[in-house]
Design a protein around this motif. Structure first.
Motif, mmCIF file in Angstrom:
data_model
loop_
_atom_site.group_PDB
_atom_site.id
_atom_site.type_symbol
_atom_site.label_atom_id
_atom_site.label_comp_id
_atom_site.label_asym_id
_atom_site.label_seq_id
_atom_site.Cartn_x
_atom_site.Cartn_y
_atom_site.Cartn_z
ATOM 1 N N VAL A 191 -29.472 18.522 49.064
ATOM 2 C CA VAL A 191 -29.187 17.328 48.277
ATOM 3 C C VAL A 191 -27.799 16.840 48.638
ATOM 4 O O VAL A 191 -26.844 17.615 48.601
ATOM 5 N N ASP A 192 -27.695 15.572 48.996
ATOM 6 C CA ASP A 192 -26.414 14.985 49.364
ATOM 7 C C ASP A 192 -25.687 15.847 50.391
ATOM 8 O O ASP A 192 -24.490 16.079 50.300
ATOM 9 N N GLY A 193 -26.425 16.354 51.352
ATOM 10 C CA GLY A 193 -25.810 17.084 52.447
ATOM 11 C C GLY A 193 -25.480 18.529 52.151
ATOM 12 O O GLY A 193 -24.945 19.228 52.993
ATOM 13 N N ARG A 194 -25.788 19.004 50.957
ATOM 14 C CA ARG A 194 -25.511 20.408 50.635
ATOM 15 C C ARG A 194 -26.806 21.165 50.423
ATOM 16 O O ARG A 194 -27.723 20.637 49.823
ATOM 17 N N SER A 195 -26.860 22.414 50.918
ATOM 18 C CA SER A 195 -28.084 23.197 50.765
ATOM 19 C C SER A 195 -28.006 24.082 49.532
ATOM 20 O O SER A 195 -26.967 24.697 49.263
ATOM 21 N N TYR A 196 -29.121 24.154 48.840
ATOM 22 C CA TYR A 196 -29.217 24.978 47.637
ATOM 23 C C TYR A 196 -30.484 25.808 47.676
ATOM 24 O O TYR A 196 -31.506 25.371 48.193
ATOM 25 N N LEU A 197 -30.405 26.981 47.071
ATOM 26 C CA LEU A 197 -31.602 27.737 46.770
ATOM 27 C C LEU A 197 -31.879 27.535 45.294
ATOM 28 O O LEU A 197 -30.995 27.736 44.456
ATOM 29 N N GLU A 198 -33.096 27.123 44.984
ATOM 30 C CA GLU A 198 -33.494 27.077 43.584
ATOM 31 C C GLU A 198 -34.288 28.335 43.337
ATOM 32 O O GLU A 198 -35.213 28.647 44.099
#
Lengths: 326, 320
Positions: free
Chosen positions: B185-192
């Motif tokens: 999201v918006d260039g940042r990676s996240y683990l949900e």
């Protein structure tokens, strides 16, 4: 009303696709359903001509390649047809995993205009026999921030039209009117940028769309400029990224605190002082390192180099005397 | 509501070859694929029934077998292939695929490359506009390797153990989580993931995961956990969050661009006042201290006092 027009346009497409020879407007009026009129009735004929012009323009806007030709040197009337090879999407076969990737790619767009272009593109692929499972997912979903101006900018890039907008850099008090020949757009880290030739400064410039105040407007005729060939748009956004000075700082950190600093440390040792560790940190800019260290308050003491230590003390001294509240 | 011609005509032109390629398709399925209701699809088909080649007699008109459930085109009147892609359509699909190819965890997926080259060749000239749009996510090598490891865990449906740095509390903790999905999201990676220690869905920034091990244990996030719409950004203020007001001098106005802010007010003399959510006082203290003297806390008063107190305490170490 619009149903009648849609019906007429479908018939027009079918007719022009099926003909090898170019058909004149009056031949079209005589054959295609929906254009029937009495050619001797001046008003009826003019109204047909207007209708036909509008329909042709509509087809072109939708990407239907209507060919035009003046029939012969003796006959100045224009003829029309649609060449099948220009009309048809070439054969395309996608494997299930490729189709899944295309399906997911359409979700990249949350910008209204391009989201619908993505959807209609996908529809054409489906019409070409490609099966895209709408529930197929890859385990990673990229979501990009919507910026309504992207639409206008991409249209201007394609048509090679200049754009104008109000732009406010953070350090400016008032927005300034800018004029740009847009070469392209860059999406980076969730932000959109437009790169092009700044007409006010006569130089290449890059603008961050979140700093645009109000709408972006295209002006002037199409095809007014040629963007440079093979331009690396992204390099204008990033600029020169070669790290300048790279240094190593030594700080004293209270044991059990400053997890954020420890993560980026080169080395961590217990210090001679009980309850404290010695941490070595890499840094590029002494000022930003000083800011970062000040953030940890009394849990960190800057030791080396002297300029970082001095900057930390200056910042702390100023902060210690600030009066809060309104 | 009347549909515009520019929306309706492309659909009708695509519908004929679509149905032609799928004889006997269920109306319900076709409607879903074409993005319309069943009623709309039937109206469209009724319109196509009366279209065809000049002459418009039987044998000239588009013909089909349409019953309660299924539809089969029996005469296409020459529209047996879809219209080529427009520049916008090619751009949207190609740029979308390129963005996928830049996405950590997917960059090694050769399906994306294969799809891209097939699409570029099918789009022909229409694809040229796509060279005017660049998508760069610029992920660090660490983030990319985390993404690949997490993607594997997601595919195997395994839980993972990780060491995670929580910036708001400035602490690193060990936890076991059940991965749900990866997001960029918006260039940042996240683990949900379902976090077993928090007993709740949490999003973890990949660049803050320090250690990562895929477990043999199956991942078992509670049914229905996660999957929220994140198009408006991943950050949503919670009940414990603190609304803070800061006054920025001209040289600190970048703060309003860098952090998600609730409001921005320009004041006389060049100052800007912003309000933003802070997840707790500790984080707010570290942030404000790190911004230096170009930023002044307006509210809450306890934050302003905490910042001054922290600075005074920190100075003692330098006065020895």
């Amino acid at each position: 009303m619009s149903r009648v027009r849609t019906e007429r346009l479908v018939n027009l497409v079918i007719c022009l696709l099926s003909t090898r020879r170019f058909l004149t407007a009056s031949q079209i009026a005589q054959t295609v359903a929906g254009y029937e009129h009495d050619e001797d009735d001046q008003r009826a004929h003019e109204s047909f001509q207007r209708m036909f012009e509008r329909d042709k323009a509509e087809l072109r806007d939708l990407g239907v390649p209507v060919e035009m030709r003046v029939m012969s040197a003796f006959d100045t009337e224009t003829g029309y047809r649609i060449a099948r090879r220009d009309y048809e999407l070439p054969d395309i076969h996608l494997e299930p995993d490729e189709a899944a990737a295309v399906g997911l790619a359409t979700r990249f767009w949350h910008v209204r205009g391009l989201a619908s272009a993505a959807a209609s593109g996908l529809l054409k692929l489906r019409a070409a026999g490609v099966d895209v499972d709408p529930t197929a997912t890859l385990p990673v979903e990229p979501v990009v921030a919507a910026d309504p101006a992207v639409d206008t900018i991409l249209a201007a890039v394609r048509n090679r039209r200049a754009i104008t907008f109000s732009y406010r850099r953070p350090e400016d008090d008032e927005p300034a009117e800018r004029h740009l020949q847009p070469w392209g757009a860059v999406s980076s880290k969730g932000r959109w940028y437009v790169v092009g030739h700044d007409l006010d400064r006569d130089a290449t410039r890059c603008f961050r769309l979140s700093r645009v105040v109000g709408n972006v407007k295209a002006y002037g005729p199409s095809g007014r400029f040629e963007p440079p060939e093979d331009v690396d748009l992204a390099s204008y956004v990033y600029g020169d990224e070669t790290p300048s000075h790279q240094g190593k700082a030594t700080v004293r950190v209270r044991t059990g605190s400053c997890a954020g600093l420890r993560r980026s440390a080169i080395e961590v040792h217990p210090s001679d002082l009980a309850g404290w560790d010695l941490v070595q940190l890499p840094y590029r800019d002494p000022g930003s390192l000083a800011n970062r260290l000040v953030g940890y308050g009394a849990d960190v003491v800057a030791l080396e180099p002297p300029d970082v230590r001095r900057m930390v003390v200056e910042r702390l001294t100023a902060l210690a005397s600030v009066k809060g509240g309104r | 509501m009347a549909i515009s011609v520019s929306e309706h005509l492309p659909r009708l032109l695509a519908m004929v070859p679509y149905l032609l390629a799928r004889p006997g398709i269920r109306v319900e399925e076709a409607a879903a694929d074409l993005g319309v209701t069943e009623t709309q699809l039937r109206q469209d088909l009724n319109l196509l029934f009366v279209c065809g080649l000049p002459g418009y007699g039987p044998g000239d008109l588009i013909d089909m077998v349409l019953d309660d459930d299924t539809v089969t085109i029996t005469y296409h009147a020459g529209i047996d292939r879809p219209l080529r892609l427009t520049a916008d359509e090619a751009l949207a699909l190609i740029v979308g695929l390129r963005a996928l190819g830049e996405t950590p965890g997917l960059s090694q997926d050769d399906a994306i490359d294969r799809a891209l080259s097939k699409l570029e060749s099918a789009a022909g000239d229409a694809a040229s506009a796509a060279s005017r749009v660049a998508v760069k996510l610029r992920t660090s090598p660490t983030e990319a390797s985390r993404a690949n490891a997490l993607r594997a865990a997601l595919e195997h449906r395994h839980a993972v153990r990780m060491t995670y740095y929580t910036a708001t509390r400035d602490e690193t903790t060990d936890r076991v989580v059940d991965p749900i999905r990866l997001l960029v999201v918006d260039g940042r990676s996240y683990l949900e993931a379902w976090c077993r220690s928090a007993d709740a869905v949490r999003r973890f920034r990949l660049d803050r995961i320090d250690e990562l091990t895929e477990l043999d244990e199956p991942a078992a996030p509670p049914p229905g956990a996660g999957g929220d719409d994140v198009t408006g950004g991943v950050f949503k203020p919670g009940p414990g969050d603190l609304l803070i007001t800061l006054r920025l001098s001209r040289s600190a106005r970048w703060v309003a661009e860098y952090y998600p802010v609730e409001s921005v007010t320009h004041k006389h003399g060049g100052d800007t006042e912003i309000t933003m959510w802070a997840s707790d006082l500790g984080w707010a203290r570290r942030m404000v201290l790190g911004l230096g003297t170009d930023v002044r806390v307006v509210a809450p008063v306890e934050l302003a006092e905490a910042v001054r107190h922290d600075a005074q305490q920190a100075l003692l170490a330098y006065q020895e």
